[in-house]
Each structure stands twice: as structure tokens, then as C-alpha cells.
Design a protein around this motif. Structure first.
Motif, PDB file in Angstrom:
ATOM      1  N   GLY A   1     -17.809 -19.932  -1.963  1.00 20.96           N
ATOM      2  CA  GLY A   1     -17.486 -19.008  -0.880  1.00 20.96           C
ATOM      3  C   GLY A   1     -15.997 -18.943  -0.610  1.00 20.96           C
ATOM      4  N   GLY A   2     -15.274 -20.028  -0.919  1.00 20.49           N
ATOM      5  CA  GLY A   2     -13.822 -20.011  -0.757  1.00 20.49           C
ATOM      6  C   GLY A   2     -13.162 -19.016  -1.687  1.00 20.49           C
ATOM      7  N   ILE A   3     -13.682 -18.926  -2.932  1.00 13.77           N
ATOM      8  CA  ILE A   3     -13.134 -17.950  -3.886  1.00 13.77           C
ATOM      9  C   ILE A   3     -13.380 -16.530  -3.391  1.00 13.77           C
ATOM     10  N   ALA A   4     -14.607 -16.283  -2.900  1.00  9.69           N
ATOM     11  CA  ALA A   4     -14.926 -14.956  -2.372  1.00  9.69           C
ATOM     12  C   ALA A   4     -14.078 -14.636  -1.148  1.00  9.69           C
ATOM     13  N   THR A   5     -13.815 -15.658  -0.315  1.00  7.22           N
ATOM     14  CA  THR A   5     -12.995 -15.448   0.884  1.00  7.22           C
ATOM     15  C   THR A   5     -11.576 -15.040   0.513  1.00  7.22           C
ATOM     16  N   ILE A   6     -11.026 -15.683  -0.518  1.00  7.67           N
ATOM     17  CA  ILE A   6      -9.668 -15.331  -0.958  1.00  7.67           C
ATOM     18  C   ILE A   6      -9.618 -13.878  -1.431  1.00  7.67           C
ATOM     19  N   SER A   7     -10.651 -13.436  -2.159  1.00 12.60           N
ATOM     20  CA  SER A   7     -10.704 -12.045  -2.626  1.00 12.60           C
ATOM     21  C   SER A   7     -10.748 -11.085  -1.444  1.00 12.60           C
ATOM     22  N   ILE A   8     -11.577 -11.429  -0.451  1.00 11.88           N
ATOM     23  CA  ILE A   8     -11.672 -10.568   0.727  1.00 11.88           C
ATOM     24  C   ILE A   8     -10.354 -10.556   1.494  1.00 11.88           C
ATOM     25  N   ALA A   9      -9.688 -11.719   1.565  1.00 12.66           N
ATOM     26  CA  ALA A   9      -8.401 -11.793   2.262  1.00 12.66           C
ATOM     27  C   ALA A   9      -7.359 -10.905   1.587  1.00 12.66           C
ATOM     28  N   ILE A  10      -7.389 -10.870   0.255  1.00 12.23           N
ATOM     29  CA  ILE A  10      -6.454  -9.998  -0.476  1.00 12.23           C
ATOM     30  C   ILE A  10      -6.724  -8.539  -0.144  1.00 12.23           C
ATOM     31  N   LEU A  11      -7.999  -8.149  -0.132  1.00 15.47           N
ATOM     32  CA  LEU A  11      -8.348  -6.766   0.207  1.00 15.47           C
ATOM     33  C   LEU A  11      -7.913  -6.428   1.628  1.00 15.47           C
ATOM     34  N   ALA A  12      -8.139  -7.359   2.560  1.00 19.97           N
ATOM     35  CA  ALA A  12      -7.755  -7.113   3.951  1.00 19.97           C
ATOM     36  C   ALA A  12      -6.242  -7.000   4.097  1.00 19.97           C
ATOM     37  N   THR A  13      -5.504  -7.843   3.368  1.00 24.57           N
ATOM     38  CA  THR A  13      -4.037  -7.796   3.432  1.00 24.57           C
ATOM     39  C   THR A  13      -3.513  -6.472   2.898  1.00 24.57           C
ATOM     40  N   PHE A  14      -4.054  -6.037   1.765  1.00 23.14           N
ATOM     41  CA  PHE A  14      -3.635  -4.759   1.202  1.00 23.14           C
ATOM     42  C   PHE A  14      -3.987  -3.616   2.147  1.00 23.14           C
ATOM     43  N   ALA A  15      -5.161  -3.691   2.779  1.00 24.21           N
ATOM     44  CA  ALA A  15      -5.573  -2.639   3.711  1.00 24.21           C
ATOM     45  C   ALA A  15      -4.620  -2.553   4.896  1.00 24.21           C
ATOM     46  N   TYR A  16      -4.184  -3.713   5.402  1.00 23.11           N
ATOM     47  CA  TYR A  16      -3.246  -3.726   6.530  1.00 23.11           C
ATOM     48  C   TYR A  16      -1.890  -3.151   6.116  1.00 23.11           C
ATOM     49  N   ILE A  17      -1.393  -3.591   4.962  1.00 28.30           N
ATOM     50  CA  ILE A  17      -0.089  -3.099   4.495  1.00 28.30           C
ATOM     51  C   ILE A  17      -0.136  -1.593   4.266  1.00 28.30           C
ATOM     52  N   PHE A  18      -1.213  -1.124   3.634  1.00 25.24           N
ATOM     53  CA  PHE A  18      -1.342   0.309   3.368  1.00 25.24           C
ATOM     54  C   PHE A  18      -1.431   1.094   4.675  1.00 25.24           C
ATOM     55  N   SER A  19      -2.242   0.609   5.611  1.00 26.45           N
ATOM     56  CA  SER A  19      -2.430   1.323   6.879  1.00 26.45           C
ATOM     57  C   SER A  19      -1.123   1.417   7.653  1.00 26.45           C
ATOM     58  N   SER A  20      -0.386   0.303   7.704  1.00 29.20           N
ATOM     59  CA  SER A  20       0.877   0.294   8.436  1.00 29.20           C
ATOM     60  C   SER A  20       1.893   1.238   7.798  1.00 29.20           C
ATOM     61  N   ALA A  21       2.012   1.182   6.462  1.00 29.72           N
ATOM     62  CA  ALA A  21       2.973   2.050   5.771  1.00 29.72           C
ATOM     63  C   ALA A  21       2.568   3.514   5.877  1.00 29.72           C
ATOM     64  N   TYR A  22       1.274   3.776   5.807  1.00 27.69           N
ATOM     65  CA  TYR A  22       0.786   5.156   5.906  1.00 27.69           C
ATOM     66  C   TYR A  22       1.055   5.721   7.299  1.00 27.69           C
ATOM     67  N   PHE A  23       0.881   4.897   8.323  1.00 33.00           N
ATOM     68  CA  PHE A  23       1.140   5.333   9.695  1.00 33.00           C
ATOM     69  C   PHE A  23       2.611   5.701   9.879  1.00 33.00           C
ATOM     70  N   GLN A  24       3.511   4.958   9.219  1.00 32.12           N
ATOM     71  CA  GLN A  24       4.939   5.207   9.363  1.00 32.12           C
ATOM     72  C   GLN A  24       5.388   6.496   8.676  1.00 32.12           C
ATOM     73  N   ARG A  25       4.521   7.111   7.902  1.00 35.30           N
ATOM     74  CA  ARG A  25       4.888   8.352   7.210  1.00 35.30           C
ATOM     75  C   ARG A  25       4.553   9.590   8.039  1.00 35.30           C
ATOM     76  N   TYR A  26       4.417   9.415   9.327  1.00 30.61           N
ATOM     77  CA  TYR A  26       4.218  10.551  10.234  1.00 30.61           C
ATOM     78  C   TYR A  26       5.263  10.468  11.338  1.00 30.61           C
ATOM     79  N   PRO A  27       5.900  11.584  11.667  1.00 27.54           N
ATOM     80  CA  PRO A  27       5.754  12.907  11.047  1.00 27.54           C
ATOM     81  C   PRO A  27       6.522  13.009   9.735  1.00 27.54           C
ATOM     82  N   ILE A  28       6.141  13.960   8.919  1.00 27.24           N
ATOM     83  CA  ILE A  28       6.699  14.090   7.578  1.00 27.24           C
ATOM     84  C   ILE A  28       8.181  14.443   7.613  1.00 27.24           C
ATOM     85  N   GLU A  29       8.649  15.078   8.700  1.00 25.27           N
ATOM     86  CA  GLU A  29      10.057  15.475   8.774  1.00 25.27           C
ATOM     87  C   GLU A  29      10.996  14.272   8.788  1.00 25.27           C
TER      88      GLU A  29
END
Length: 430
Positions: free
Chosen positions: A187-215
Motif C-alpha cells: 500500500g505504501g507503493i500505491a500511496t506514493i503513486s497517488i501522491a505523485i498524481l495529486a502533486t501534479f494535479a495541484y501544480i497543474f491547477s495552480s498554473a492553469y488558474f494563473q493563466r487567466y485572464p489571457i491578456e
């Protein structure tokens, strides 16, 4: 020689580099060929235009034309052969840019899932590096290797030290296990995989939010596989002149209507100078009004600038003389403005105006009676806030479209032979 009206003229042959002129009497006398023209032999004929790619190097009275410099603006009848084609007065520049096409999906959950779990073929190295699914697969692959090693150590290896190492690894993996609540080392191995997905999701969400407004975005979306990814949904429309703007739009239109515009008229590859009779007039029906203007000359170019009395005006630029003009440029500049309206929850930004349009035709020169029609349009952008408590942002700029008759405004060698006017008058209707 007897002309069509029965008048007698005595014409003497002119030397090379000159032509026989009879405009002031019955007996001709020799005048130098103007810049951009030449006469190679003793004759009573007129001077002819230098062919394209050749010029008289700013001189008059030439019997030959010489080759222009490489990458020079050197049209037919060029008086100068060293004006770079990259010169600002020869480059059309507009500030109105089309927005990109809206993405097929504007739902954030769909965009997030597509960027995290979608693997396309072929994939660039950048797409692989920013793919959360790829790194999760790496962890899973390492986990499979670890499972294989752990099973091997448990059942097939008798070394005591390796047994101790296996127990330490098992204890470490159980401590990271959030799935089996610390009971399963896998379960520790699976947890690390999930943590990686969650980290990428947070980084993507934060960076995507900063791209508004497009101007306000000037950099590529390096956090995503598609670096052109935008956080916006676009729509456009036209407003009839008969329809009044909404209350929250009125301040933006007021700023546009109040913007003071300065017109810039550029004559390129010509021997006209500011010391010639150069006047800029406003046509007002049956009368004309002189518009104060400034004149600057530089290396075969003449620039006239003036503050427009209004946004709707007909200008007439008059130049006395028979000099040739290779190209014409029209530009508008104006200062921007900024305004906030708390009662309307609006922020209004009028952009600095700096547009230029250059006109020239290969194998032709500007005629002596050209006319240009300039259509000004208001381009207004509205950006809605992500938070309902924030203000709506408006931005606007003027854009111009110029139309003209190419055969009226630009003439070739055959038309030039029959030119009789002693001046050039350029009309610009805005």
C-alpha cells in the motif's frame, strides 16, 4: 513642331541627363532629369523612369541609373537606392490581434484529466516530462521490481543481513501506507503513486488558474503538454452604430471617443523635402482649413505629422513639384488612458495607439492624385472576473482598414509619360 492647338514650338535636342522643356515659351531649353529618371542620349524626348532595382542615388540630371543596395526599397523610378525594406515607415504594423480558438472543452475536470492521463503517440520529450500518468507508471514499475525483490528475499535468500534490510524496507513502506492504514507494505507503493498524481494535479491547477485572464499571459504553458493551452472561452460580436452601449460599456466608449489621434503621413523614396511647399489641409465642404503640422525629412523620406481635429475628417496633403514618390505610409498614434468605475464594478483600459500601414506597388510609382479611404473601428474586449466580487475588465483600441483604387493611386511607365501636373495632392478620408 506644331501642337494640337496650332501653336508652334521650337524644340532643341537636350543633352544626356536632361530633357527639352517648352512649358514656358515657344523655344525649348534643357532641364535636368528629376531624381528617379534618366535620359541616356541626346534627344527631344522625355526622361524615363529608372527600372525597378535601380536608382539615381539621390541625384538629378542622370544619364544612367545604378543598381540599388541589397535588400533596399527600390521600386520603379527610385531616387534613392539605400532605403532598407525593413525601415519602420515601410512596415505595416497593427495592434489588433485575433484571439485563439476556444478549446474544445472548457470544463476544468475534463482539461485536468486530459493533461494528466492522456498519452498521445508520438509524444515529445516535454510531454513525457509533464505527464503525471508517466511518472505514476514509473513508480508502479519500480513497485513491481520492489515486490519481486521482496518476495525473492523472503523465500529464496538465506542471508541474514538481507533479511534485515527487507524488514526495514517493509517497515518504511508500511509507514507511507495510507490505503491499508499502515498494514500493507504494498500500500505504501500505491500511496506514493497517488501522491505523485495529486502533486501534479495541484501544480497543474495552480498554473492553469494563473493563466487567466489571457491578456496578462506572455509565456507558454510549459506545465502542460500543449504549451498553447489557454484558460479562457472566447466569443465575439458586432455592435450596430444604431444601438447604444450598455451602462457598463459607456465609460469605455467615452475613452475611445476622447482619445486624441495624431496622423503620420510618410512619403518614401522621393526628393521632396520640407523646404518645398508642403501643406496639410482639412476639407470642409466648399472650404479648406489649414492644419498645423510638423515635417521631418531623412534619407529620401518625408514625414508629416499633425493632430487630427476629429475622428472623422478628410485630409488633403499638397506638395508643389514634380518629384517622384515611390511609396506612401499612413499611421495613427494616440495616448492610452485608464479609468476605474466602482459603481459599475468596471476597470477600463484604453491602449496606446500605434498603427502604421505602408503602400507601394511593384513596377509603379505613386500617382499625383491618389486617394485613400480609412475606416476606423472600435475594438472592445470584455473580461469577466473569476470571482463575482472582482471587477469586470474592459480594454479597447482603434483599428483601421484602408481601401484604395490601385490603378488610380499607382501608375506605371506608360501612364507617367502623360503626367502634366506640377504637383501632388494626396487625399485621405477618415
Amino acid at each position: 513642331m506644331l501642337d494640337s492647338q496650332g501653336d508652334i514650338s521650337i524644340i532643341f535636342p537636350a543633352a544626356p541627363g536632361s530633357y527639352a522643356d517648352t512649358s514656358w515659351g515657344t523655344v525649348s531649353w534643357a532641364l535636368d532629369c528629376i531624381g528617379g529618371t534618366f535620359n541616356p542620349q541626346l534627344s527631344i524626348g522625355p526622361c524615363v523612369l529608372c527600372p525597378q532595382g535601380n536608382s539615381t542615388n539621390g541625384l538629378t540630371g542622370q544619364s544612367i541609373c545604378v543598381s540599388c543596395e541589397v535588400d533596399a526599397f527600390c521600386p520603379t523610378g527610385a531616387a534613392f537606392g539605400n532605403i532598407s525594406t525593413s525601415s519602420s515607415i515601410l512596415t505595416s504594423a497593427g495592434q489588433a490581434l485575433a484571439y485563439p480558438v476556444s478549446p474544445q472543452s472548457v470544463r476544468f475536470d475534463n482539461i485536468l484529466m486530459q493533461n494528466m492521463f492522456y498519452l498521445r503517440s508520438p509524444m515529445s520529450g516535454h510531454c513525457v516530462l509533464v505527464s503525471a500518468f508517466f511518472w505514476a507508471l514509473i513508480v508502479i514499475a519500480l513497485g513491481i521490481v520492489i515486490v519481486f525483490v521482496m518476495i525473492t528475499l523472503k523465500y529464496y535468500v538465506r542471508n541474514t543481513q538481507l533479511k534485515v534490510t527487507r524488514k526495514r524496507v517493509t517497515r518504511l513502506l508500511k509507514q507511507t501506507d495510507f490505503i491499508g492504514e499502515g498494514e500493507l507494505w504494498m500500500g505504501g507503493i500505491a500511496t506514493i503513486s497517488i501522491a505523485i498524481l495529486a502533486t501534479f494535479a495541484y501544480i497543474f491547477s495552480s498554473a492553469y488558474f494563473q493563466r487567466y485572464p489571457i491578456e496578462r499571459v506572455n509565456s507558454p504553458a510549459n506545465f502542460a503538454c500543449d504549451t498553447t493551452l489557454t484558460n479562457a472561452q472566447f466569443s465575439s460580436g458586432l455592435m450596430s452604430l444604431t444601438v447604444s452601449p450598455n451602462d457598463d460599456q459607456v465609460p469605455m466608449f467615452n475613452l475611445l471617443n476622447a482619445q486624441q489621434l495624431t496622423v503620420h503621413l510618410d512619403l518614401t523614396n522621393t526628393l521632396f523635402t520640407c523646404s518645398d511647399s508642403v501643406t496639410l489641409m482639412q476639407n470642409r465642404g466648399a472650404s479648406q482649413l489649414l492644419i498645423p503640422s510638423t515635417c521631418v525629412e531623412s534619407n529620401g523620406s518625408l514625414s508629416i505629422s499633425a493632430v487630427l481635429p476629429s475622428h472623422v475628417v478628410t485630409l488633403q496633403l499638397s506638395l508643389t513639384g514634380i518629384e517622384i514618390i515611390g511609396g506612401f505610409g499612413f499611421g495613427l498614434t494616440g495616448p492610452g488612458a485608464y479609468q476605474e468605475e466602482d459603481t459599475l464594478d468596471g476597470i477600463y483600459t484604453l491602449a496606446d495607439l500605434d498603427l502604421n500601414q505602408a503602400f507601394s506597388v511593384s513596377g509603379r510609382i505613386l500617382s499625383q492624385q491618389p486617394s485613400f479611404a480609412v475606416q476606423l473601428s472600435k475594438l472592445v474586449n470584455r473580461t469577466y472576473p473569476l470571482d463575482e466580487n472582482d471587477a469586470t475588465e474592459f480594454s479597447a483600441i482603434w483599428t483601421a482598414y484602408t481601401s484604395y483604387d490601385i490603378n488610380q493611386n499607382f501608375i506605371d511607365e506608360n501612364d507617367y509619360k502623360y503626367v502634366t501636373s506640377l504637383g501632388t495632392t494626396i487625399t485621405i478620408g477618415i
